[in-house]
Scaffold this active site. Structure first.
Site, short mmCIF file in Angstrom:
data_model
loop_
_atom_site.label_atom_id
_atom_site.label_comp_id
_atom_site.label_asym_id
_atom_site.label_seq_id
_atom_site.Cartn_x
_atom_site.Cartn_y
_atom_site.Cartn_z
N SER A 22 0.83 -1.21 0.00
CA SER A 22 0.00 0.00 0.00
C SER A 22 0.87 1.26 0.00
CB SER A 22 -0.91 0.02 1.23
OG SER A 22 -1.54 1.29 1.31
N LYS B 70 -14.03 -3.23 2.18
CA LYS B 70 -14.86 -2.02 2.03
C LYS B 70 -16.33 -2.27 2.37
CE LYS B 70 -11.87 0.22 -1.33
NZ LYS B 70 -11.76 0.96 -2.60
N GLY C 190 -18.26 -2.97 -7.67
CA GLY C 190 -18.18 -1.96 -6.62
C GLY C 190 -17.43 -0.71 -7.06
N ALA C 191 -16.36 -0.90 -7.82
CA ALA C 191 -15.55 0.24 -8.25
C ALA C 191 -16.37 1.17 -9.14
CB ALA C 191 -14.30 -0.24 -8.98
N ALA D 30 -24.35 -7.93 -18.66
CA ALA D 30 -25.19 -6.76 -18.92
C ALA D 30 -26.16 -6.47 -17.77
CB ALA D 30 -25.97 -6.97 -20.22
N LYS E 99 -25.87 -6.61 -14.65
CA LYS E 99 -25.33 -5.80 -13.55
C LYS E 99 -25.27 -4.31 -13.92
CE LYS E 99 -21.71 -7.42 -11.23
NZ LYS E 99 -20.43 -8.18 -11.14
P1 ATR Z 1 -14.77 -4.19 -7.92
O1 ATR Z 1 -15.29 -3.94 -6.55
O2 ATR Z 1 -13.28 -4.02 -8.06
O3 ATR Z 1 -15.52 -3.44 -8.97
P2 ATR Z 1 -16.24 -6.57 -8.57
O4 ATR Z 1 -17.44 -6.09 -7.84
O5 ATR Z 1 -15.85 -8.01 -8.47
O6 ATR Z 1 -14.95 -5.75 -8.17
O7 ATR Z 1 -16.45 -6.19 -10.11
C1 ATR Z 1 -15.51 -6.53 -11.07
C2 ATR Z 1 -15.91 -5.90 -12.40
O8 ATR Z 1 -14.92 -6.23 -13.37
C3 ATR Z 1 -17.21 -6.42 -12.96
O9 ATR Z 1 -17.82 -5.42 -13.74
C4 ATR Z 1 -16.74 -7.58 -13.83
O10 ATR Z 1 -17.61 -7.96 -14.85
P3 ATR Z 1 -18.80 -9.02 -14.51
O11 ATR Z 1 -19.84 -8.26 -13.77
O12 ATR Z 1 -19.25 -9.47 -15.85
O13 ATR Z 1 -18.17 -10.10 -13.69
C5 ATR Z 1 -15.52 -6.94 -14.42
N1 ATR Z 1 -14.52 -7.90 -14.94
C6 ATR Z 1 -13.71 -8.70 -14.23
N2 ATR Z 1 -12.90 -9.41 -15.04
C7 ATR Z 1 -13.23 -9.04 -16.31
C8 ATR Z 1 -12.76 -9.41 -17.60
N3 ATR Z 1 -11.80 -10.32 -17.75
N4 ATR Z 1 -13.32 -8.82 -18.68
C9 ATR Z 1 -14.31 -7.90 -18.55
N5 ATR Z 1 -14.80 -7.52 -17.34
C10 ATR Z 1 -14.27 -8.08 -16.24
#
Ligand code: ATR
Length: 282
Positions: free
Chosen positions: A17, A68, A132-133, A156, A158
């Site tokens: 960090s 978080k 979440g991000a 889609a 989500k």
């Molecule tokens: P965070 O809190 O970091 O946003 P998360 O809630 O697990 O973590 O969300 C990860 C995001 O990255 C989601 O939008 C995920 O897509 P899905 O909802 O389809 O899972 C996206 N993501 C992760 N790996 C991916 C990949 N290889 N290609 C495209 N989208 C990806």
């Protein structure tokens, strides 16, 4: 020597960090008497660690992956932006209990607008990802009155859920707001494209029409890594300007510092110094 107010960042892993370094710079810059450390939180053990730190007189905490949501549940009161994000990255411990906030979205917006010099007002913004991000940055983006925000996600459904959640806020801010699969992007070039997927972690490129990128597009990856991410490389091949998420990291820290101390540090100066330090390490 006067007693310094204690702050920490908690996460797992936590050894890499940059927050302690960043806050130490803010403390020097502002003259605020703080000390900022780090805690490796055991998985499933967030509440105990937070209570122990509070009991020892700690004043506030930054919270990173994977805690978080725990911090969101732990707080007695939430700022509107933390409630909307469903996640907390900043806890303040005071006489009135534990207050949770989320500074990630403001950090992103400040980095784009102040450090990178790209105003979001009146622009078309494309947000890739719906986790979440992504959720955490929607309201702060609306606050800057873009013309349009489109959320595109591999799943889609989500993205559609986020469109549902924030539809009213979009209306109130007069932002054209839609989302879904990659097909739901508007035609033509976007002014700003933000990669909020976790794709850069495993070098995966999120699905997105190449026509969305072009000269005049800022392609912003929330991730930071020593080398440009695949998303950044892709964007540059399509003539876009690419940026990584290091400035967002510094600016979310600056906003936390401001919440705790009532003094706003100069994030840009610390970001420049951090880049130099990291470049010297490579
Ligand atoms: P965070 O809190 O970091 O946003 P998360 O809630 O697990 O973590 O969300 C990860 C995001 O990255 C989601 O939008 C995920 O897509 P899905 O909802 O389809 O899972 C996206 N993501 C992760 N790996 C991916 C990949 N290889 N290609 C495209 N989208 C990806």
């Amino acid at each position: 020597m006067t007693q310094r107010d204690q702050y920490v960042v908690i996460g797992n892993p936590i050894e890499h960090s940059k927050s302690p370094w960043i806050h130490a710079k803010f403390a020097i810059q502002t003259g605020e008497p703080i000390e900022y450390g780090r805690i490796l939180g055991p998985l499933g053990g967030f509440d105990k660690q937070a209570r122990t730190f509070m009991a020892s007189g700690g004043r506030g905490m930054n919270v990173t992956v994977p805690f978080k949501l725990d911090a969101h549940a732990f707080a007695n009161t939430l700022s509107p932006r933390a409630a909307a994000a469903g996640a907390v990255n900043t806890l303040s411990f005071g006489a009135d209990g534990v207050r949770g906030d989320n500074t990630d979205g403001v950090g992103l917006v400040r980095d784009i607008e102040v450090n990178l010099g790209v105003s979001l007002t009146g622009k078309r913004v494309l947000l890739l990802g719906a986790g979440g991000a992504a959720r955490g940055v929607v309201l702060p983006i609306f606050d800057r009155s873009p013309a349009a925000l489109t959320i595109v996600n591999r799943t889609a459904e989500k993205a559609l859920q986020l469109v549902d959640q924030f539809a009213e806020a979009a209306l109130a801010s007069n932002v054209r707001f839609a989302g879904g699969s990659a097909k739901s992007a508007e035609e033509g070039r976007y002014d700003v494209i933000v990669n909020a997927t976790a794709g850069s972690l495993d070098a995966a490129l999120p699905d997105c029409d190449a026509a969305a990128f072009g000269a005049g597009t800022l392609a912003y990856d929330m991730m930071y890594s020593a080398k440009p991410t695949v998303f950044m490389q892709h964007a540059e091949r399509l003539q876009a300007r690419a940026a990584d998420g290091l400035g967002m990291l510094v600016e979310q820290a600056a906003e936390s510092f401001f919440i705790w101390r009532g003094v706003r540090p100069d994030g840009g100066a610390v970001l420049r110094e951090l880049r130099q330090v990291l470049a010297a390490k490579v």
